[in-house]
Write a protein that holds these residues in place. Structure first.
Motif, PDB file in Angstrom:
ATOM      1  N   UNK A  94       0.832  -1.201   0.000  1.00 22.14           N
ATOM      2  CA  UNK A  94       0.000   0.000   0.000  1.00 22.14           C
ATOM      3  C   UNK A  94       0.867   1.252   0.000  1.00 22.14           C
ATOM      4  N   UNK A  95       1.859   1.312   0.869  1.00 28.22           N
ATOM      5  CA  UNK A  95       2.733   2.484   0.915  1.00 28.22           C
ATOM      6  C   UNK A  95       3.564   2.624  -0.357  1.00 28.22           C
ATOM      7  N   UNK A 112       2.392  12.760   6.594  1.00 25.68           N
ATOM      8  CA  UNK A 112       1.387  11.939   7.252  1.00 25.68           C
ATOM      9  C   UNK A 112       1.611  12.066   8.741  1.00 25.68           C
ATOM     10  N   UNK A 113       0.644  11.640   9.495  1.00 28.44           N
ATOM     11  CA  UNK A 113       0.866  11.537  10.936  1.00 28.44           C
ATOM     12  C   UNK A 113       0.488  10.147  11.390  1.00 28.44           C
ATOM     13  N   UNK A 114       1.171   9.713  12.448  1.00 28.23           N
ATOM     14  CA  UNK A 114       1.002   8.342  12.917  1.00 28.23           C
ATOM     15  C   UNK A 114       1.353   8.248  14.393  1.00 28.23           C
ATOM     16  N   UNK A 115       1.058   7.106  14.956  1.00 30.71           N
ATOM     17  CA  UNK A 115       1.472   6.829  16.330  1.00 30.71           C
ATOM     18  C   UNK A 115       2.980   6.593  16.372  1.00 30.71           C
ATOM     19  N   UNK A 119       6.391   4.934  13.562  1.00 27.85           N
ATOM     20  CA  UNK A 119       7.460   5.754  12.972  1.00 27.85           C
ATOM     21  C   UNK A 119       8.483   4.896  12.223  1.00 27.85           C
ATOM     22  N   UNK A 120       9.001   3.799  12.795  1.00 26.39           N
ATOM     23  CA  UNK A 120       9.981   2.991  12.048  1.00 26.39           C
ATOM     24  C   UNK A 120       9.428   2.444  10.730  1.00 26.39           C
ATOM     25  N   UNK A 121       8.150   2.112  10.685  1.00 30.43           N
ATOM     26  CA  UNK A 121       7.541   1.620   9.442  1.00 30.43           C
ATOM     27  C   UNK A 121       7.608   2.700   8.356  1.00 30.43           C
ATOM     28  N   UNK A 122       7.205   3.919   8.677  1.00 31.75           N
ATOM     29  CA  UNK A 122       7.164   4.991   7.680  1.00 31.75           C
ATOM     30  C   UNK A 122       8.540   5.554   7.352  1.00 31.75           C
ATOM     31  N   UNK A 123       9.494   5.385   8.243  1.00 36.45           N
ATOM     32  CA  UNK A 123      10.858   5.832   7.943  1.00 36.45           C
ATOM     33  C   UNK A 123      11.424   5.108   6.719  1.00 36.45           C
ATOM     34  N   UNK A 128      10.243  11.354   8.310  1.00 39.54           N
ATOM     35  CA  UNK A 128      10.968  11.610   9.545  1.00 39.54           C
ATOM     36  C   UNK A 128      10.084  12.391  10.507  1.00 39.54           C
ATOM     37  N   UNK A 129      10.329  12.173  11.770  1.00 41.84           N
ATOM     38  CA  UNK A 129       9.643  12.975  12.790  1.00 41.84           C
ATOM     39  C   UNK A 129      10.578  14.064  13.310  1.00 41.84           C
ATOM     40  N   UNK A 130      11.779  14.119  12.765  1.00 38.17           N
ATOM     41  CA  UNK A 130      12.767  15.120  13.166  1.00 38.17           C
ATOM     42  C   UNK A 130      12.546  16.393  12.348  1.00 38.17           C
TER      43      UNK A 130
END
Length: 141
Positions: A94-95, A112-115, A119-123, A128-130
């Motif tokens: 899907x991604x 996107x935003x996520x729990x 984060x490791x999945x979307x990285x 990045x969340x940085x």
């Protein structure tokens, strides 16, 4: 593991699949409580849409949608895989599909935003969340 050839990517949902999407939304904290009338309205304004369907039973098994200006910003929403299809590689498919879509691939910032645990999945796709100095804000009605 996932047989990619078994599933069909659909860019819109049939009326019966809207009901399946509402059911799928009830499984997640961020979409729980969504009503069919609102989801129908959402689908009229969403795009692009990514829906993976098992053609053996016309079952909606994964869904995502985006909103974009086509140049600078794209926001990816509602990335969801049916619980019985998790850990099969469908989330990755899907991604991959979302990230390589011609409408989204050339956009400068895809967000996107996520729990925190996701984060490791979307990285894996460069998210990045940085983001020093940026803050997530919301105004709810």
């Amino acid at each position: 593991m996932l047989d990619k050839n078994r599933l069909e990517l659909r860019r819109e949902l049939a009326p019966g699949q809207v009901d399946q999407l509402v059911d799928l939304f009830q499984q997640e904290w961020w979409t729980k409580g969504r009503q069919k009338a609102d989801v129908e309205r959402l689908m009229r304004h969403a795009g692009p849409v990514f829906a993976f369907v098992d053609p053996l039973n016309d079952e909606l098994v994964a869904f995502a949608r985006a909103m974009t200006d086509g140049v600078y910003k794209a926001m990816i929403f509602d990335i969801i895989v049916k619980d019985t299809w998790r850990n099969t590689g469908l989330g990755r498919l899907l991604m991959d599909t979302v990230m390589t879509d011609p409408v989204l691939a050339g956009v400068r910032h895809r967000e996107l935003y996520c729990l925190e645990e996701m984060v490791p999945f979307y990285e894996k796709w460069g998210f990045t969340s940085n983001l020093p100095g940026l803050y997530f804000m919301r105004q709810a009605s």
